[in-house]
Design a protein around this motif. Sequence first.
Motif: not given
Length: 329
Positions: A307-322
């Motif tokens: 679930i962390i990985r899935r959140a990161i995948r969708y987070g990247r779409r929001l520009g949340l790729d810190q």
Amino acid sequence: HLRVASSSLIPVGDPTLLLTTAGMVQFKPYFAGDTTPPSLRLTSSQKSFRTPDIDIVGDATHNTMFEMLGNFSIGDYFKEEAIAFALEFLTHNMGLPKDRLYATIYLDDDEARELWIQAGVPDERIFRFGDQDNWWGPAGLEGPCGPCSEIHYDGGAEKGCGPMLEPDALTALLREERDTGVEAVIQGCHPNCDCERFVELWNLVFMQFYQDPQRNRTPLPAPSVDTGLGLERMAAVLQGKSSVYETDLFWPIVEKACQLSGKTYGHDHETDYALRVVVEHARASSFLIGDGVVPGNEGRGYVLRRIIRRAIRYGRRLGLDQPFLAELA
Ligand code: GLY
């Protein structure tokens, strides 16, 4: 009912279960007659985590982690009281209009049908379904199980996909499916429809059997009741929201995700979906970590990692790729 605190998301003494999936999990030995309960009537608000829906989390109502409100009868009351208590709670305590409530019952459960009618739910709002929808359990490889009856809330015909099916027509289709093994083609709306008209609120399980790992079923020491009402869905219905994310439970986290990403919620479907995935999985991960799960390559650690990985995948779409997020992936 005796109030019992939520148990951990890590089940205690149940090697057949990765995570606590329902309120009844901590009570399994009571239902099975292996241990004596502190009371024959119990109630809890149980942290629960389910994996089957992970890939659809981001829609309006499915969560991985949710709080399940339940009342339990360990060989005390059975169907009649369980139905009456549920209706009383929803209509009297929660103030929901009775004419918005639909009941589903197990295909052959004529007794439940009679009891729903007796409790004031008319025949045209009672639908029968088969094993997939109206048989519950066991949780894990073995445990108590039985036919169940669900309460669905009708959000209104305007949210639906078209005219409602007649309950008897649906029953005939599902019985034919069971007899022939050929999947029924169902046309028309019904409480388990994929459209947005109905929200499944509460499941009343009429525990009658213990299923062993070989799938043999033997009667429980006494017929029992296990119920599960999702706090998040209940909140959405009570607060008149079209998704759980707009309720008090989730909205502050949505606002935080918007603030971090610079996005706004409620303008386009893809952004909303991604925000909901990040929000749900962030909340669920926090609960898992709080109960001692650490990301890993197997078992419950892998669920958390997934679930962390899935959140990161969708987070990247929001520009949340810190960078600190990328490292976790
Ligand atoms: N144990 C009842 C439910 O999870 O629906």
